[in-house]
Design a protein around this motif. Structure first.
Motif, PDB file in Angstrom:
ATOM      1  N   PRO A 117     -59.331-103.500 -36.663  1.00 13.64           N
ATOM      2  CA  PRO A 117     -58.887-104.010 -37.957  1.00 13.64           C
ATOM      3  C   PRO A 117     -57.376-104.156 -37.993  1.00 13.64           C
ATOM      4  CG  PRO A 117     -59.513-101.692 -38.090  1.00 13.64           C
ATOM      5  CD  PRO A 117     -59.855-102.157 -36.737  1.00 13.64           C
ATOM      6  N   PRO A 118     -56.872-105.041 -38.839  1.00 14.22           N
ATOM      7  CA  PRO A 118     -57.625-105.900 -39.756  1.00 14.22           C
ATOM      8  C   PRO A 118     -58.067-107.225 -39.125  1.00 14.22           C
ATOM      9  CG  PRO A 118     -55.303-106.131 -40.169  1.00 14.22           C
ATOM     10  CD  PRO A 118     -55.420-105.138 -39.073  1.00 14.22           C
ATOM     11  N   GLY A 119     -57.448-107.612 -37.985  1.00 13.14           N
ATOM     12  CA  GLY A 119     -57.791-108.893 -37.374  1.00 13.14           C
ATOM     13  C   GLY A 119     -59.243-108.942 -36.938  1.00 13.14           C
ATOM     14  N   GLY A 120     -59.722-107.865 -36.368  1.00  8.91           N
ATOM     15  CA  GLY A 120     -61.104-107.827 -35.909  1.00  8.91           C
ATOM     16  C   GLY A 120     -62.068-108.020 -37.049  1.00  8.91           C
ATOM     17  N   ARG A 121     -61.793-107.422 -38.160  1.00  9.48           N
ATOM     18  CA  ARG A 121     -62.682-107.568 -39.331  1.00  9.48           C
ATOM     19  C   ARG A 121     -62.675-108.994 -39.860  1.00  9.48           C
ATOM     20  NH1 ARG A 121     -61.709-103.355 -43.832  1.00  9.48           N
ATOM     21  NH2 ARG A 121     -63.348-104.627 -44.774  1.00  9.48           N
ATOM     22  N   LEU A 122     -61.527-109.617 -39.798  1.00  8.01           N
ATOM     23  CA  LEU A 122     -61.438-111.013 -40.255  1.00  8.01           C
ATOM     24  C   LEU A 122     -62.315-111.906 -39.376  1.00  8.01           C
ATOM     25  CD1 LEU A 122     -57.590-111.350 -40.889  1.00  8.01           C
ATOM     26  CD2 LEU A 122     -59.366-111.448 -42.622  1.00  8.01           C
ATOM     27  N   ARG A 123     -62.177-111.709 -38.099  1.00  7.01           N
ATOM     28  CA  ARG A 123     -62.929-112.557 -37.166  1.00  7.01           C
ATOM     29  C   ARG A 123     -64.436-112.294 -37.296  1.00  7.01           C
ATOM     30  NH1 ARG A 123     -61.919-113.100 -30.649  1.00  7.01           N
ATOM     31  NH2 ARG A 123     -63.724-114.425 -30.251  1.00  7.01           N
TER      32      ARG A 123
END
Lengths: 346, 342
Positions: free
Chosen positions: B27-33
């Motif tokens: 997170p947070p990029g992983g959650r966005l993807r």
């Protein structure tokens, strides 16, 4: 008298003297005051004429609910002073409130944020008003610059940053680079015009007269700048113009969107005008970075979406947009001490 | 269970299952993807909706927020992306704040800072102002103390006020220190001679006798005769009187002054001095070098034919008549017992 001596016991403050709200930022303390720019006056000729009854939130609660001998007024209009005497009294009250009760009256250095479009006469009036309120030195800064610094934009870089500050009385759009304003425009459209538009819409379509406070509540609860999937409703009361008695009725968000079209188009027009006038290199930077929204108007639902659709550029809302101008003013005051002349304070 | 909650649970479970394979899903990029892929949204669709460049969206999903110029842009785009995907904005911002590779906040240092460093004098100025303030306060204190001490200890002005001067007969002298008195007795003439005048302050002066003992600190103004050459003639009543030592002050030497009305003639001139009864004390042409002394208290009427050639002193103080008493070279005025001209 003894302003310089009293200055040692005062904190430098930055004031966002807005049409709707006045905010004061004190160094190392942050925003210490956020009150409506309203003054209530009692007019009793037998007891020495006009006296101030209340200032700020207390006075705002009196708006439209006062007896004959009390008047609740907003001394600022369209971002500038409409009543010099009451503005001075209001500032005096706020400065005193910020500093508390002290042996020596406070005499701080004050930075006041003024609309970009204000005239020299209007600026001088604001300066003299702050001096009359006890400030030992008064500096003025353009609101868009303060808003950009308060929002955290890298204004010192040789790249263009665009900021749109939608306040109570004015909307200011500016392109900033190297600590200076490359292009700025001020439209006398703001939260007050939104309220006015709602009042007019309800009177025209329902034949019911509502007050400014009710219109503001409608705007904050179901106001929207862009059509959404969800339709919200609100029940309000007003005076039926034909019957003359109070009536309750229901408004939905689509109606408010329709009511707000005129002032919203005014703001969109100002932004488009600014983009047209921006030099191409800076325009490219703005296209990369986007437009940053500040001011209370940025809290209107989906206003970023509207601007995004109209301009085709990314639009961001600054964090805590209401306090950006005051915080930016405070930061500029600090930076001007560290690097004199960096912001060209007047 | 709401749709948002389902989304969060699904995305977190997916992140756990693929954490070793795709480290970008942190997170947070992983959650966005994860959320975007779960909704089946291609990146281009997000680009067209948010008007954000594709490379910036990819950077966000890979947690490379340093590509943004300032935190305001990184947080702003993250907020918009999260809102678009229906994720909690507050949670995403909290996760963003926990990242180590954040864009640097602008310092707003102007480019002109490359110029010579500004020296901050504000501290020195403040200290100087306080020092001045302190000095002013101390000065005021000293001044106040100086004006509130016992008046006995204050030196009496040299030009003391004449209070009595009988024309004839001895005048009671003020109390004198016996030691000083005896020391001065050798120079003091016989007590039969009338003194020129008595003063309430210890300033008693002889007439221009040329022999004025014990006047070490004589004021030139108060004793002009002492600086003048010896005068040949002395009227009756004029005599040398020693300085009086004030017993209260203890060995306070005083100056001596000429007593009575003294007229020094520097050049030929007609001089008339009349008493209050009209009696002529001096009347007629006086020649250069002559000096006339009229003892007593006055008042007198004085008429000088050539005023510029005559110097008139009363009890040692020069009498000056204003222009209102002058008609050409002639001057005519009255002088009373206090030396006032009228």
């Amino acid at each position: 008298m003894f302003k310089s001596l009293r200055g040692y016991f005062s904190n430098d403050v930055s004031i966002d003297l807005g049409t709707a709200n006045t905010l004061i930022y004190v160094r190392d303390k942050g925003i210490v005051l956020n009150e409506p720019s309203v003054v209530a006056i009692r007019d009793e000729p037998s007891r020495g004429g006009k006296t101030i009854v209340a200032v700020g939130a207390e006075a705002k609660s009196m708006l439209g609910r006062t007896p004959g001998h009390i008047t609740a007024v907003r001394p600022m209009k369209d971002g500038v002073i409409a009543d010099f005497t009451y503005t001075e009294a209001m500032l005096q009250y706020f400065i005193k409130k910020v500093h508390g009760n002290r042996f020596l009256p406070a005499s701080p250095r004050v930075l006041v944020c003024v609309p970009y479009g204000s005239t020299q006469v209007e600026r001088r009036a604001i300066k003299e008003s702050a001096e009359g309120a006890g400030a030992r030195a008064v500096y003025l800064i353009d609101e868009p610059m303060a808003a950009a610094v308060g929002a955290g934009l890298p204004v010192h870089e040789p790249r263009g940053s665009m900021v749109l500050d939608i306040g109570g009385g004015t909307s200011e759009v500016a392109v900033i680079s190297l600590n200076g304003i490359v292009y700025a425009a001020s439209a006398r459209i703001g939260g007050d015009r939104f309220d006015e538009a709602i009042v007019n819409y309800v009177r025209r379509n329902y034949g019911i007269l509502i007050g400014e406070a009710t219109a503001e509540r409608i705007k904050m609860e179901i106001g929207s700048a862009y059509p959404g999937q969800q339709v919200r409703e609100i029940s309000v009361k007003g005076r039926n113009l034909s019957e003359g008695v109070p009536r309750s009725f229901t408004l939905n968000s689509n109606e408010i969107l329709e009511a707000l079209q005129e002032p919203l188009q005014g703001i969109v027009g100002a932004v488009k005008q600014a983009l047209e006038q921006t030099p191409p290199e800076l325009g490219a930077d703005v296209a990369d970075r986007g437009i940053v929204l500040t001011g209370g108007g940025a809290l209107l639902k989906d206003i970023d979406k509207l601007l995004m659709e109209e301009t085709g550029l990314p639009v961001l809302i600054a964090e805590d947009p209401l306090t950006c101008v005051a915080r930016g003013g405070g930061r500029i005051l600090e930076l001007s001490q560290e690097h004199p002349g960096s912001f060209g304070l007047q | 269970m709401t749709q948002g909650e389902e989304l969060v649970e699904t995305s977190s479970s997916q992140a756990v299952s693929t954490v070793t394979v795709l480290p970008v899903l942190t997170p947070p990029g992983g959650r966005l993807r994860a959320a975007r892929e779960l909704q089946g949204l291609p990146l281009d669709q997000v680009v067209s909706a948010l008007r954000v460049e594709k490379k910036l969206l990819e950077a966000m999903e890979a947690n490379r927020f340093e590509v943004f110029d300032a935190p305001v842009y990184a947080r702003g785009y993250l907020r918009q992306y999260a809102k678009f995907l229906g994720l909690s904005v507050e949670d995403m911002l909290a996760e963003f704040d926990g990242l180590s590779s954040l864009p640097v906040a602008p310092t707003h240092v102007p480019l002109t800072s490359a110029a010579p460093a500004f020296r901050d004098w504000s501290g020195v100025k403040t200290a100087a102002k306080f020092a001045l303030l302190l000095l002013a306060v101390l000065g005021s204190l000293f001044w106040w103390r100086g004006h509130n001490v016992n008046p006995v200890s204050v030196a009496v002005p040299v030009a003391a006020r004449v209070v009595a001067s009988p024309v004839d007969g001895p005048v009671p002298m003020p109390a004198k220190d016996p030691v000083a008195d005896s020391a001065n007795s050798a120079d003091t003439p016989s007590a039969g001679g009338p003194p020129a005048g008595a003063v309430d302050a210890p300033s008693l002066s002889p007439v221009s006798s040329g022999a004025t003992p014990a006047q070490p600190t004589a004021n030139p103004l108060a004793n002009p005769a002492a600086n003048a050459p010896a005068e040949p003639s002395v009227e009756s009543g004029s005599m040398a009187v020693p300085s009086v030592v004030d017993a209260a002050l203890g060995a306070k030497t005083q100056s001596s002054v000429a007593a009575g009305l003294v007229i020094d003639v520097r050049g030929d001139s007609w001089v008339g001095v009349f008493s209050s009864t009209g009696e002529r004390q001096v009347y007629g042409m006086q020649h250069a070098g002559q000096s006339r002394t009229i003892s007593g208290r006055g008042p007198w009427r004085v008429v000088l034919g050539k005023a510029d050639r005559v110097r008139v002193t009363f009890n040692g103080q020069q009498v000056t008549a204003g222009p209102e008493y002058r008609r050409g070279d002639l001057v005519s005025y009255h002088i009373d017992a206090t030396g006032r001209v009228y």
